[in-house]
Design a protein around this motif. Structure first.
Motif, short mmCIF file in Angstrom:
data_model
loop_
_atom_site.label_atom_id
_atom_site.label_comp_id
_atom_site.label_asym_id
_atom_site.label_seq_id
_atom_site.Cartn_x
_atom_site.Cartn_y
_atom_site.Cartn_z
N GLY A 1 0.81 -1.31 -0.02
CA GLY A 1 -0.11 0.04 0.10
C GLY A 1 0.82 1.20 0.17
O GLY A 1 2.06 1.17 -0.30
N LEU A 2 0.28 2.39 0.24
CA LEU A 2 1.03 3.64 0.31
C LEU A 2 1.54 3.66 1.74
O LEU A 2 1.10 3.53 2.76
N LEU A 3 3.14 3.90 1.74
CA LEU A 3 3.83 3.79 2.76
C LEU A 3 3.53 4.80 3.81
O LEU A 3 3.25 4.33 5.29
N GLY A 4 3.07 6.00 3.63
CA GLY A 4 2.44 7.03 4.62
C GLY A 4 1.23 6.60 5.32
O GLY A 4 1.21 6.75 6.68
N SER A 5 0.34 6.00 4.56
CA SER A 5 -0.92 5.32 5.03
C SER A 5 -0.77 4.33 5.86
O SER A 5 -1.10 4.37 7.12
N GLY B 1 -4.68 -2.40 -7.81
CA GLY B 1 -3.23 -2.71 -7.92
C GLY B 1 -2.75 -3.94 -7.98
O GLY B 1 -1.67 -4.10 -8.27
N ASN B 2 -3.49 -4.74 -8.22
CA ASN B 2 -3.30 -6.47 -8.34
C ASN B 2 -4.35 -7.07 -8.95
O ASN B 2 -5.66 -6.73 -9.19
N SER B 3 -4.01 -7.83 -9.96
CA SER B 3 -4.74 -8.65 -10.83
C SER B 3 -4.06 -10.23 -10.82
O SER B 3 -3.15 -10.55 -11.36
N GLN B 4 -4.82 -11.29 -10.06
CA GLN B 4 -4.06 -12.46 -9.85
C GLN B 4 -4.99 -13.65 -9.91
O GLN B 4 -6.21 -13.28 -9.40
N ILE B 5 -4.49 -14.53 -10.15
CA ILE B 5 -5.19 -16.08 -9.69
C ILE B 5 -4.67 -16.66 -8.80
O ILE B 5 -3.33 -17.03 -8.99
N VAL C 1 -0.57 -8.44 8.81
CA VAL C 1 -1.59 -9.11 7.58
C VAL C 1 -1.28 -8.51 6.21
O VAL C 1 -1.13 -7.28 6.38
N ASN C 2 -0.93 -9.34 5.28
CA ASN C 2 -0.88 -8.81 3.96
C ASN C 2 -2.14 -8.29 3.70
O ASN C 2 -3.15 -9.29 3.56
N HIS C 3 -2.01 -7.35 3.10
CA HIS C 3 -3.48 -6.73 2.49
C HIS C 3 -4.18 -7.74 1.53
O HIS C 3 -5.63 -7.76 1.51
N LEU C 4 -3.42 -8.27 0.64
CA LEU C 4 -4.04 -9.25 -0.43
C LEU C 4 -4.52 -10.33 0.05
O LEU C 4 -5.60 -10.89 -0.07
N GLN C 5 -4.01 -10.76 1.40
CA GLN C 5 -4.65 -12.15 2.07
C GLN C 5 -5.77 -11.49 2.67
O GLN C 5 -6.87 -12.52 2.45
N GLY C 6 -6.11 -10.60 3.03
CA GLY C 6 -7.37 -10.23 3.50
C GLY C 6 -8.51 -10.36 2.50
O GLY C 6 -9.71 -10.60 2.79
N HIS C 7 -8.26 -9.63 1.12
CA HIS C 7 -9.06 -9.61 0.42
C HIS C 7 -9.32 -11.30 -0.44
O HIS C 7 -10.68 -11.66 -0.58
N VAL C 8 -8.44 -12.04 -0.13
CA VAL C 8 -8.68 -13.46 -0.62
C VAL C 8 -9.62 -14.07 0.43
O VAL C 8 -10.14 -14.94 0.17
N ASP D 1 9.13 -3.75 16.61
CA ASP D 1 10.04 -2.92 15.80
C ASP D 1 9.67 -3.25 14.49
O ASP D 1 10.34 -2.81 13.41
N ILE D 2 8.49 -3.90 13.94
CA ILE D 2 8.04 -4.37 12.85
C ILE D 2 7.92 -2.93 11.99
O ILE D 2 7.26 -1.83 12.57
N ALA D 3 8.24 -2.94 10.63
CA ALA D 3 8.04 -1.58 9.69
C ALA D 3 6.90 -2.15 8.67
O ALA D 3 7.24 -3.08 8.28
N PRO D 4 6.28 -1.01 8.33
CA PRO D 4 5.39 -1.36 7.14
C PRO D 4 6.14 -1.31 5.89
O PRO D 4 7.17 -0.92 5.91
N VAL D 5 5.74 -2.05 4.69
CA VAL D 5 6.29 -2.19 3.65
C VAL D 5 5.22 -1.70 2.34
O VAL D 5 4.03 -2.05 2.53
N SER D 6 5.74 -0.90 1.44
CA SER D 6 4.75 -0.55 0.41
C SER D 6 4.54 -1.85 -0.70
O SER D 6 3.47 -1.57 -1.20
N ARG D 7 5.50 -2.57 -0.83
CA ARG D 7 5.44 -3.74 -1.51
C ARG D 7 5.93 -4.83 -1.06
O ARG D 7 6.62 -4.95 -0.28
N ILE D 8 4.88 -6.06 -1.27
CA ILE D 8 5.28 -7.38 -0.66
C ILE D 8 5.42 -8.44 -1.75
O ILE D 8 4.59 -8.40 -2.65
#
Length: 340
Positions: A83-87, A143-147, A109-116, A330-337
């Motif tokens: 997602g957006l790093l600032g958000s 942001g994603n199109s996957q099977i 949680v991985n945002h995409l896992q949530g959708h799935v 100490d975990i940090a957010p990431v814009s891409r996984i």
């Protein structure tokens, strides 16, 4: 004793908090940001500032609606990315502070896992209908199109994905190209209902395997409209419904061709869809129609669970929590996984 999970979602421009008790949804609060419409897309700096303003009242309201005291929480699930790093930073920082103050563990949680996994949200007073493992999920968003082959709540395998634009991005960019507004998906969907999907035809890419490509469709539309507008400056105004219907059908054809191929290759007939584009009426109707025709068991999420929401983060977090996973402070957010 029930496991009560607070979910926090802040990956883009919606601030959301939800509370679940053993997968039963108790509350789901979303604060949307209309400020971005004026810019034709999400402005990251404005989004993060709005999250800062919204997150405390949104979490407070979610707990209040659920009738849950903070001390009753078993864990706090938050979106780490993509997602957006600032958000993401706002949601992650709030989760850390709340976790530390309550001495409650965090689960990332991985945002995409949530959708799935949105199909596993249970609602009070409603019958339970969930896909059986393994199942295929057509994950379609901005942001994603996957099977995705889902072997278990924590075991995902990407079978195919876009090599350029996501389908939701194609909707948004083409809506902007045609001067229809933002966000483009709902606008094109609405106009498509009034148009003829077979009137115009746009180029479809030929990509091997189960991967997608949508950039060529956009280019085809751009050249088509440009050439027709040169002949008749009012062409767009006269034909926008048919253009939208034909363009939407083209995108759905591309998605469904690959999904049908994936079913044939895997033999799996448990089919779910997820992500923002899962709200598209044309796609939903097509998945159900193909399911009836081909003997699939299809699972379409409620519209309120297709867009970004914390209920899906909470239910995904629930599965991670049961598996004993915990996130360090100490975990940090990431814009891409890279993967699931």
């Amino acid at each position: 004793m029930a496991d009560i999970i607070l979910g926090i979602e802040s990956s883009c421009d919606d601030t959301s908090a939800a509370v679940i008790s053993d997968r039963v949804l108790l509350s789901n609060v979303i604060a949307s940001q209309d400020v971005h419409r004026a810019y034709g897309g999400v402005v990251p700096e404005l989004a993060s500032r709005a999250h800062e303003q919204n997150i405390i009242p949104v979490v407070s309201e979610a707990l209040s609606r659920a009738g849950v005291a903070p001390s009753e929480l078993s864990a706090i699930a938050f979106t780490r990315g993509p997602g957006l790093l600032g958000s993401l930073l706002v949601g992650t920082s709030f989760a850390k502070a709340l976790s530390l103050s309550l001495e409650v563990p965090m689960v990332m949680v991985n945002h995409l896992q949530g959708h799935v996994l949105a199909g596993f949200i249970r609602q009070q007073g409603q019958p339970v209908r969930e896909p059986s493992f393994p199942y295929l999920c057509l994950l379609v968003s901005g942001g994603n199109s996957q099977i995705v082959k889902v072997n278990s709540p924590l075991d995902f395998e990407i079978l195919g994905q876009t090599i350029d634009d996501a389908v939701g991005e194609a909707f948004d960019k083409c809506s902007k190209m045609l001067g229809l507004g933002y966000p483009g998906g709902p606008i094109i969907d609405r106009l498509a209902k009034e148009g003829n999907p077979d009137r115009f035809h746009f180029a479809k890419p030929h990509i091997d395997g189960l991967d997608y490509s949508f950039s060529g469709v956009k280019t085809s539309l751009l050249y088509f409209v440009r050439d027709e507008m040169a002949k008749d400056p009012l062409f767009m105004d006269k034909n926008k419904e048919d253009i939208c219907a034909s363009f939407q059908k083209c995108l759905i054809d591309i998605l469904m061709d690959k999904l049908i191929k994936a079913v044939r290759q895997t033999g799996i007939k448990e089919i779910a869809i997820g992500g923002g584009v899962a709200a598209n009426s044309g796609l939903r109707a097509r998945v159900e129609a193909e399911g009836r025709k081909r003997g699939w068991n299809t699972y379409l999420p409620e519209l309120k669970f297709t867009t970004d929401n914390a209920a899906m983060i909470a239910v995904a977090g629930y599965f991670h929590y049961l598996a004993g996973e915990r996130a360090p402070l100490d975990i940090a957010p990431v814009s891409r996984i890279a993967d699931f």
